[in-house]
Design a protein around this motif. Structure first.
Motif, mmCIF file in Angstrom:
data_model
loop_
_atom_site.group_PDB
_atom_site.id
_atom_site.type_symbol
_atom_site.label_atom_id
_atom_site.label_comp_id
_atom_site.label_asym_id
_atom_site.label_seq_id
_atom_site.Cartn_x
_atom_site.Cartn_y
_atom_site.Cartn_z
ATOM 1 N N LEU A 203 -69.092 22.763 21.428
ATOM 2 C CA LEU A 203 -67.726 23.122 21.033
ATOM 3 C C LEU A 203 -66.790 23.123 22.233
ATOM 4 O O LEU A 203 -65.625 22.721 22.122
ATOM 5 C CB LEU A 203 -67.725 24.500 20.364
ATOM 6 N N ARG B 93 -65.792 19.603 22.926
ATOM 7 C CA ARG B 93 -64.838 19.102 21.939
ATOM 8 C C ARG B 93 -63.455 19.727 22.130
ATOM 9 O O ARG B 93 -62.436 19.063 21.938
ATOM 10 C CB ARG B 93 -65.365 19.385 20.531
ATOM 11 N N ILE B 94 -63.412 21.007 22.530
ATOM 12 C CA ILE B 94 -62.123 21.641 22.810
ATOM 13 C C ILE B 94 -61.424 20.939 23.966
ATOM 14 O O ILE B 94 -60.199 20.736 23.948
ATOM 15 C CB ILE B 94 -62.319 23.132 23.127
ATOM 16 N N ILE C 267 -60.635 16.942 22.513
ATOM 17 C CA ILE C 267 -59.761 16.701 21.361
ATOM 18 C C ILE C 267 -58.407 17.366 21.612
ATOM 19 O O ILE C 267 -58.135 18.480 21.141
ATOM 20 C CB ILE C 267 -60.411 17.217 20.063
ATOM 21 N N LYS C 268 -57.588 16.687 22.377
ATOM 22 C CA LYS C 268 -56.232 17.154 22.675
ATOM 23 C C LYS C 268 -55.252 16.029 22.403
ATOM 24 O O LYS C 268 -55.415 14.915 22.907
ATOM 25 C CB LYS C 268 -56.116 17.593 24.137
ATOM 26 N N MET D 148 -64.051 11.861 20.331
ATOM 27 C CA MET D 148 -63.782 12.980 19.437
ATOM 28 C C MET D 148 -64.993 13.339 18.575
ATOM 29 O O MET D 148 -65.089 14.455 18.071
ATOM 30 C CB MET D 148 -62.571 12.661 18.545
ATOM 31 N N SER E 98 -70.505 16.462 17.659
ATOM 32 C CA SER E 98 -70.122 16.954 16.338
ATOM 33 C C SER E 98 -71.348 17.192 15.458
ATOM 34 O O SER E 98 -71.465 18.229 14.793
ATOM 35 C CB SER E 98 -69.173 15.961 15.658
ATOM 36 N N HIS F 296 -65.291 24.842 14.679
ATOM 37 C CA HIS F 296 -65.581 23.454 14.320
ATOM 38 C C HIS F 296 -64.579 22.938 13.285
ATOM 39 O O HIS F 296 -64.118 21.791 13.374
ATOM 40 C CB HIS F 296 -67.003 23.347 13.771
ATOM 41 N N LEU G 155 -61.255 22.185 15.047
ATOM 42 C CA LEU G 155 -61.323 20.964 15.846
ATOM 43 C C LEU G 155 -61.389 19.727 14.956
ATOM 44 O O LEU G 155 -60.831 18.680 15.312
ATOM 45 C CB LEU G 155 -62.545 21.012 16.770
ATOM 46 N N SER G 156 -62.043 19.828 13.823
ATOM 47 C CA SER G 156 -62.116 18.688 12.902
ATOM 48 C C SER G 156 -60.741 18.343 12.357
ATOM 49 O O SER G 156 -60.383 17.162 12.242
ATOM 50 C CB SER G 156 -63.081 18.996 11.760
ATOM 51 N N ARG H 205 -57.899 18.947 13.880
ATOM 52 C CA ARG H 205 -57.155 18.355 14.989
ATOM 53 C C ARG H 205 -57.553 16.895 15.196
ATOM 54 O O ARG H 205 -56.705 16.030 15.443
ATOM 55 C CB ARG H 205 -57.412 19.158 16.271
ATOM 56 N N ALA H 206 -58.848 16.608 15.096
ATOM 57 C CA ALA H 206 -59.317 15.235 15.254
ATOM 58 C C ALA H 206 -58.780 14.345 14.142
ATOM 59 O O ALA H 206 -58.419 13.182 14.386
ATOM 60 C CB ALA H 206 -60.846 15.203 15.274
#
Length: 209
Positions: free
Chosen positions: A35, A38-39, A42-43, A104, A108, A174, A177-178, A180-181
């Motif tokens: 995580l 991914r943080i 995923i920006k 991204m 996952s 999660h 972030l999903s 955002r992706a």
């Protein structure tokens, strides 16, 4: 409560949880490592619309874009590819933006698997603890070498609690972030359509000229 008391309580819970606690601890470390990755990755990088970012680069150059973030980097890469007048621009952009999509997706599957498995491991510890409890009741033993009734109930409660404590925060992060992706995926598709449409218009104008 001092730090030593806090560590002592953690060790007590760890020992009371039985054999499922080491896998749960390892799962916690791996999940938050994934995580955290991914943080960091995923920006979006900018809240401005794609059209505005493209116009800004054409007016002021790529230096006007934010230095970090997937979308600004994709805009710079896409405009560079468009300027090269490639014959199959869409295919080239799909390949170029594929690296961002792959980034991204990093970790996952691992994080999703841990979020699903952690409550099941906790449930396994609960079943084992209840079995020990009923065995102790059958033998009329309040305490035994393995903990007896008290140890079985403690293991049954602690493992369930710990499994849920892993899964619930992981599921929330999660999911965030999903989403955002998915937004970035839409931005990349919009950028591809915009650049390809402009490239097609330029080619039509050249043919007419």
């Amino acid at each position: 409560m001092s730090f030593g008391d806090f560590v002592g309580d953690l060790m007590f819970y760890y020992r009371s949880g039985g054999f499922v606690m080491p896998p749960l601890v390892i799962a916690t470390v791996l999940m938050w490592y994934g995580l955290g990755y991914r943080i960091a990755v995923i920006k979006r990088g900018s809240d401005d619309p794609i059209r505005l970012l493209v116009d800004r680069v054409r007016e002021k150059g790529a230096d006007a874009l934010p230095k970090r973030g997937i979308v600004p980097n994709a805009v710079a890469v896409g405009l560079e590819a468009q300027a090269r007048r490639l014959p199959n621009l869409r295919d080239h952009l799909d390949v170029a933006f594929g690296q961002y999509r792959q980034m991204m997706k990093g970790f996952s599957i691992m994080t999703q698997s841990i979020i699903a498995i952690a409550p099941l491991l906790g449930l396994l510890g609960t079943v084992v603890g209840m079995v020990e409890t009923f065995d102790s009741l059958q033998d009329m033993q309040l305490f035994s070498q393995s903990g007896g009734i008290a140890g079985g109930i403690s293991q049954a409660l602690i493992t369930t609690q710990f499994g849920l404590a892993i899964a619930i925060p992981g599921l929330v992060v999660h999911g965030f972030l999903s989403r955002r992706a998915q937004r970035i995926e839409v931005d990349l598709a919009q950028l591809t359509d915009l650049l390809c449409a402009e490239d097609a218009d330029n080619q039509k104008q050249e043919v007419r000229a």
